[in-house]
Design an enzyme around this catalytic site. Structure first.
Site, PDB file in Angstrom:
ATOM      1  N   LYS A   1      -9.776  -0.336  -1.663  1.00  0.00           N
ATOM      2  CA  LYS A   1      -8.675  -1.249  -1.970  1.00  0.00           C
ATOM      3  C   LYS A   1      -8.569  -2.267  -0.840  1.00  0.00           C
ATOM      4  CE  LYS A   1      -3.763  -0.961  -3.351  1.00  0.00           C
ATOM      5  NZ  LYS A   1      -2.627  -0.033  -3.555  1.00  0.00           N
TER       6      LYS A   1
ATOM      7  N   SER B   1      -0.642  -0.407  -8.181  1.00  0.00           N
ATOM      8  CA  SER B   1      -1.250  -1.603  -7.636  1.00  0.00           C
ATOM      9  C   SER B   1      -2.739  -1.489  -7.342  1.00  0.00           C
ATOM     10  CB  SER B   1      -0.518  -1.984  -6.350  1.00  0.00           C
ATOM     11  OG  SER B   1      -0.704  -0.985  -5.360  1.00  0.00           O
TER      12      SER B   1
ATOM     13  N   SER C   1       0.932   4.036  -7.054  1.00  0.00           N
ATOM     14  CA  SER C   1      -0.170   3.065  -7.141  1.00  0.00           C
ATOM     15  C   SER C   1      -1.580   3.629  -7.179  1.00  0.00           C
ATOM     16  CB  SER C   1      -0.078   2.061  -5.997  1.00  0.00           C
ATOM     17  OG  SER C   1       0.824   1.050  -6.347  1.00  0.00           O
TER      18      SER C   1
HETATM   19  N1  GLN Z   1       4.684  -0.034  -8.586  1.00  0.00           N
HETATM   20  C1  GLN Z   1       5.415   0.384  -7.427  1.00  0.00           C
HETATM   21  C2  GLN Z   1       5.903  -0.830  -6.681  1.00  0.00           C
HETATM   22  O1  GLN Z   1       5.680  -1.894  -7.128  1.00  0.00           O
HETATM   23  C3  GLN Z   1       4.558   1.249  -6.547  1.00  0.00           C
HETATM   24  C4  GLN Z   1       3.531   0.472  -5.826  1.00  0.00           C
HETATM   25  C5  GLN Z   1       2.682   1.322  -4.930  1.00  0.00           C
HETATM   26  O2  GLN Z   1       2.624   2.547  -5.054  1.00  0.00           O
HETATM   27  N2  GLN Z   1       2.052   0.665  -3.984  1.00  0.00           N
HETATM   28  O3  GLN Z   1       6.496  -0.727  -5.656  1.00  0.00           O
END
Ligand code: GLN
Length: 486
Positions: free
Chosen positions: A76, A151, A175
């Site tokens: 990532k 994400s 994410s």
């Molecule tokens: N979708 C969640 C957010 O937008 C979690 C994102 C993540 O785990 N990085 O905060």
């Protein structure tokens, strides 16, 4: 293609395949699919070819660095890689080339892994669809009109397509697990503090954890064994004894108590998801588990508390992007104006929304009403979990209330987007491990994931249950929208 990294490892050691051939297969898949998926932000063919050639030379010399030696991996793009651009999906870090490797990257390199490239993500990991990337969205390999989740959508899509046999992501509020579920692969978030975050571009430091995306449960346990462990460079790193995640894989589940979370079903959950989950519960029961319905009432308020804590911490973490030290700089007549212009231009709308929300909720007079209250909810979630784990060995639920949604469907409705992670956020709030295993397809041919949660440092029993789920599901990773195999 090898079934996964453990399988590839066997083929490498029996001489049936070379690391170079394995890499060329991964690069070939990437070149056939990238125009449709846009899962990578950077592909480092040259660096990867050198690492693969080195791995082949090592094997020829009888040198063996362990299970990731010669394995193509994708990272990532919020993990710092020395000499390789790292953007966190943001314009503010465009062109930024870190002078150092994140600890996890260093561990992979020491293990002889072959780094194929850096994968797309929602800007600073804020989002659930990879549509918040400043570099354009990633699409789902099972249906190109749909999102891969987020994400860490790029890593999920890459592992599903087969351009890498291991992907790393970060999970602050789902994410890793949510995109893994939407792309039909295995995704895992370890116990808070067990994988070093040194070199991970921070989002919300009390929640962030790095973890693996793989094609099998065994691969996930193997990858975790390599990336986790104490690191003095991360002040939150766990220094005690680590469990062996691999030891329970073949044990089966006879006699285990599995808790079904009452709050994670019903309204908002698609019938296809509920049917597949129910079917898997029936199979687990036949395999010998005792199913117990468990209510964790605080799960209903976990999301609201998360959206105070995560933005608050993000507003503080992102203060370092000021146009002075690295990344984008937009000149201005004064230093303050330079910083303001840089941040206005460098951050996208979701990141700006979080910074505003976080700054506001931390400001004098509001702190206790918002952040303080959210911290009390967090403590209550931990107590709920503790009560549940007095009764059961693991907790299970769907990983996501829905299968992959249409691109664009939730972009103008932040609340709908936030609700995507309703099943995932409680484990982050408690710091517990949790993972997803693909269990089937819905009527439209889209993958459904099954979540297994365990108490802190309960990785061994979590993998034990996940391995049974995988055996029962016999899921085949064959994304239909892209040409993945020759
Ligand atoms: N979708 C969640 C957010 O937008 C979690 C994102 C993540 O785990 N990085 O905060």
């Amino acid at each position: 293609m090898a079934a996964g990294l453990a399988d590839a490892g066997r083929l490498l050691r029996s001489g049936e395949i070379t690391a170079t051939a394995l890499l060329e297969e991964a690069l070939g898949t990437a070149s056939r699919t990238e125009a449709q998926l846009h899962a990578f932000l950077t592909i480092d063919s040259e660096g990867a070819r050198e690492a693969a050639a080195q791995a082949d030379a090592d094997f020829a010399d009888g040198v063996d660095f362990g299970p990731l030696h010669g394995i193509p991996v994708a990272l990532k793009d919020n993990l710092c890689t020395r000499g390789l651009e790292t953007t966190a999906g943001s314009q503010i870090l465009a062109g930024y080339v870190p002078p150092y490797d994140a600890t996890v990257v260093e561990r992979l390199r020491h293990g002889g892994a072959v780094i194929v490239g850096k994968t797309n993500l929602d800007e600073f990991a804020m989002g659930s669809s990879t549509e918040n990337s400043a570099y354009g969205p990633t699409y789902n390999p099972w249906d190109l009109s749909r999102v891969p989740g987020g994400s860490s959508g790029g890593s999920a899509a890459v592992v599903a397509a087969g351009s890498a046999l291991l992907g790393l992501g970060s999970d602050t509020g789902g994410s890793i697990r949510q995109p893994a579920s939407l792309c039909g692969v295995v995704g895992m978030k370890p116990t808070y503090g067990t994988v070093s975050r040194y070199g991970l571009i921070a989002f919300a430091s009390s929640l962030d954890q790095i973890g693996p995306f793989t094609r099998t449960v065994e691969d996930s346990a193997i990858a975790l064994s390599t990336i986790w462990g104490h690191d003095p460079l991360d002040s939150t790193s766990y220094a005690g004894k680590y469990p062996d995640p691999v030891a329970g894989l073949e044990r089966g589940v006879d006699g285990l108590k599995v808790g079904i979370v009452t709050e994670l079903s019903g309204e908002g959950f698609e019938p296809g998801v509920e049917a597949a989950t129910g079917d898997m519960l029936g199979r687990l029961e036949k395999a010998g588990v005792q199913l117990v319905e468990v209510s964790l009432p605080t799960f209903e308020i976990a999301l609201s508390a998360y959206y105070l804590i995560a933005p608050a911490e993000a507003s503080s973490n992102l203060a370092r992007f000021d146009g002075i030290r690295y990344g984008l700089r937009v000149e201005g007549p004064t230093t303050e104006e330079l910083m303001a212009r840089t941040r206005a231009e460098g951050f996208g709308p979701e990141v700006t929304r979080r910074i505003l929300l976080g700054t506001y909720s931390l400001s004098a007079g509001y702190y206790d009403a918002f952040y303080g209250q959210a911290q009390r909810v967090r403590a209550a979630i931990q107590e709920d979990f503790a009560r549940a784990y007095d009764l059961v060995d693991v907790l299970v639920s769907p990983t996501s209330p829905t299968v992959a949604f249409e691109a664009g469907a939730r972009t103008s409705d932040p609340l709908a987007m936030y609700l995507s992670d309703i099943c995932n956020i409680p484990a982050n709030m408690a710091g517990h491990p949790a993972m997803t295993v693909p269990i089937g397809l819905d009527d439209s041919g889209l993958p459904i994931g099954f979540q297994v949660m365990a108490p802190p440092l309960g990785e061994q029993i979590m993998y034990q249950v996940a391995a049974e789920v995988e055996r029962q599901a016999a899921f085949v990773i064959a994304p239909t929208a892209v040409q993945v195999a020759r």
